[in-house]
Structures are given as C-alpha cells and as structure tokens.
Design a protein around this motif. Structure first.
Motif, short mmCIF file in Angstrom:
data_model
loop_
_atom_site.label_atom_id
_atom_site.label_comp_id
_atom_site.label_asym_id
_atom_site.label_seq_id
_atom_site.Cartn_x
_atom_site.Cartn_y
_atom_site.Cartn_z
N MET A 1 -18.83 13.20 5.00
CA MET A 1 -17.45 14.34 4.91
C MET A 1 -16.60 13.19 4.92
O MET A 1 -16.25 12.14 5.25
N THR A 2 -15.46 13.74 3.77
CA THR A 2 -14.29 12.92 3.53
C THR A 2 -12.97 13.48 4.29
O THR A 2 -12.74 14.60 4.59
N VAL A 3 -12.35 12.51 5.07
CA VAL A 3 -11.12 12.99 5.76
C VAL A 3 -10.09 12.41 4.81
O VAL A 3 -9.78 11.35 4.40
N SER A 4 -8.77 13.24 5.10
CA SER A 4 -7.63 12.68 4.44
C SER A 4 -6.48 12.37 5.58
O SER A 4 -6.24 13.32 6.43
N PHE A 5 -5.91 11.28 5.39
CA PHE A 5 -4.81 10.78 6.46
C PHE A 5 -3.60 11.10 5.24
O PHE A 5 -3.72 10.66 4.38
N GLN A 25 -9.12 -3.57 8.10
CA GLN A 25 -9.74 -4.40 9.37
C GLN A 25 -10.96 -3.75 9.89
O GLN A 25 -11.70 -4.42 10.63
N ARG A 26 -11.34 -2.58 9.61
CA ARG A 26 -12.61 -1.86 9.88
C ARG A 26 -13.66 -1.85 8.72
O ARG A 26 -14.65 -1.14 8.66
N SER A 27 -13.34 -2.77 7.59
CA SER A 27 -13.93 -2.48 6.39
C SER A 27 -14.26 -1.31 5.88
O SER A 27 -15.36 -1.12 5.36
N LEU A 28 -13.34 -0.53 6.11
CA LEU A 28 -13.39 0.75 5.19
C LEU A 28 -12.91 0.92 3.86
O LEU A 28 -11.79 0.32 4.00
N ALA A 29 -13.19 1.48 2.86
CA ALA A 29 -13.02 1.64 1.55
C ALA A 29 -12.29 3.01 1.38
O ALA A 29 -13.01 3.94 1.94
N CYS A 30 -11.21 3.00 0.65
CA CYS A 30 -10.57 4.42 0.43
C CYS A 30 -11.47 5.27 -0.79
O CYS A 30 -11.60 4.39 -1.72
N GLU A 31 -11.53 6.36 -0.41
CA GLU A 31 -12.01 7.02 -1.91
C GLU A 31 -10.62 7.28 -2.94
O GLU A 31 -10.99 7.04 -4.13
N THR A 32 -9.63 7.50 -2.38
CA THR A 32 -8.30 7.72 -2.98
C THR A 32 -7.37 7.29 -2.14
O THR A 32 -7.36 7.38 -1.04
N ALA A 33 -6.21 6.76 -2.81
CA ALA A 33 -4.94 6.63 -2.09
C ALA A 33 -3.78 6.86 -3.02
O ALA A 33 -3.81 6.61 -4.17
N ALA A 34 -2.72 7.41 -2.36
CA ALA A 34 -1.54 7.71 -3.15
C ALA A 34 -0.19 7.27 -2.37
O ALA A 34 -0.06 7.64 -1.10
N ILE A 35 0.53 6.73 -2.95
CA ILE A 35 1.94 6.08 -2.28
C ILE A 35 2.98 7.00 -3.01
O ILE A 35 3.00 6.23 -4.22
N ALA A 47 -7.61 9.13 1.47
CA ALA A 47 -9.09 9.60 2.05
C ALA A 47 -10.08 8.66 1.99
O ALA A 47 -10.37 7.70 1.03
N VAL A 48 -10.82 8.97 3.21
CA VAL A 48 -11.94 8.02 3.42
C VAL A 48 -13.12 8.85 3.82
O VAL A 48 -13.08 9.88 4.67
N ALA A 49 -14.27 8.43 3.20
CA ALA A 49 -15.61 9.11 3.46
C ALA A 49 -16.41 8.44 4.56
O ALA A 49 -16.20 7.21 5.00
N ASP A 54 -14.56 10.35 16.50
CA ASP A 54 -14.04 9.18 17.07
C ASP A 54 -13.29 8.11 16.17
O ASP A 54 -12.02 7.86 16.59
N GLN A 55 -13.89 7.75 15.14
CA GLN A 55 -13.35 6.93 14.28
C GLN A 55 -11.86 7.58 13.71
O GLN A 55 -10.79 6.52 13.62
N THR A 56 -11.96 8.62 13.37
CA THR A 56 -10.91 9.35 12.78
C THR A 56 -9.60 9.41 13.77
O THR A 56 -8.49 9.31 13.37
N SER A 57 -9.94 9.91 15.00
CA SER A 57 -9.08 10.09 15.97
C SER A 57 -8.40 8.89 16.32
O SER A 57 -7.07 8.86 16.32
N ILE A 58 -9.05 7.74 16.52
CA ILE A 58 -8.47 6.50 16.52
C ILE A 58 -7.70 5.90 15.43
O ILE A 58 -6.47 5.47 15.69
N LEU A 59 -8.08 6.25 14.52
CA LEU A 59 -7.16 5.62 13.27
C LEU A 59 -5.86 6.38 13.20
O LEU A 59 -4.74 5.83 12.91
N VAL A 60 -5.99 7.72 13.33
CA VAL A 60 -4.65 8.65 13.30
C VAL A 60 -3.87 8.13 14.42
O VAL A 60 -2.58 8.13 14.10
#
Length: 76
Positions: A1-5, A25-35, A47-49, A54-60
């Motif tokens: 599942m992909t989540v979008s921050f 820092q967590r060795s996570l790669a973005c599916e997409t990023a927009a600034i 967006a991260v897949a 738990d990881q999602t709630s910690i990151l947000v």
C-alpha cells in the motif's frame, strides 16, 4: 500500500530537505515527490510504498514536529 504525506510550511530552503531526510534516515525511497512554492509557503507531497501503520504514524508525527511545518497529514 502507498501512503501520501502532505506537508505545508514556511518557504525556507531547509524545509523540503528536512522532510525528505526523515525518509532517507530510514532508507525509504519515494514513489513520487512534489514541492510547490505558493507565495511564502511550501506545499510538499511525498508518496511512499510499503510502510506499516506504525511507521506511517511515526513519520507524520516527526513531520509535524519539524520547526518550519505548520500542517502535516497523511492519506492512503
């Protein structure tokens, strides 16, 4: 599942790097990023897949704690 921050905060050169660094820092790669700059604000979408709930709630929570961030939300 992909989540979008979705992060919104002050237009400052450090803000996008700080948000992306939380993932790096967590060795996570973005599916997409927009600034996007809107006036004196940044809107950042990342967006991260493969994250657990738990990881999602910690990151947000860490995104919300960044000094330059006003709003940080997540959707799946």
């Amino acid at each position: 599942m992909t989540v979008s921050f979705h992060v919104e905060g002050d237009f400052h050169p450090e803000l996008p790097m700080r948000v992306l660094n939380l993932l790096a820092q967590r060795s996570l790669a973005c599916e997409t990023a927009a600034i996007v700059r809107v006036g004196d604000r940044y809107r950042i979408g990342v967006a991260v897949a493969g994250l657990s709930a738990d990881q999602t709630s910690i990151l947000v929570a860490k995104m919300r704690a960044l000094v330059l961030v006003d709003i940080a939300t997540v959707s799946s």
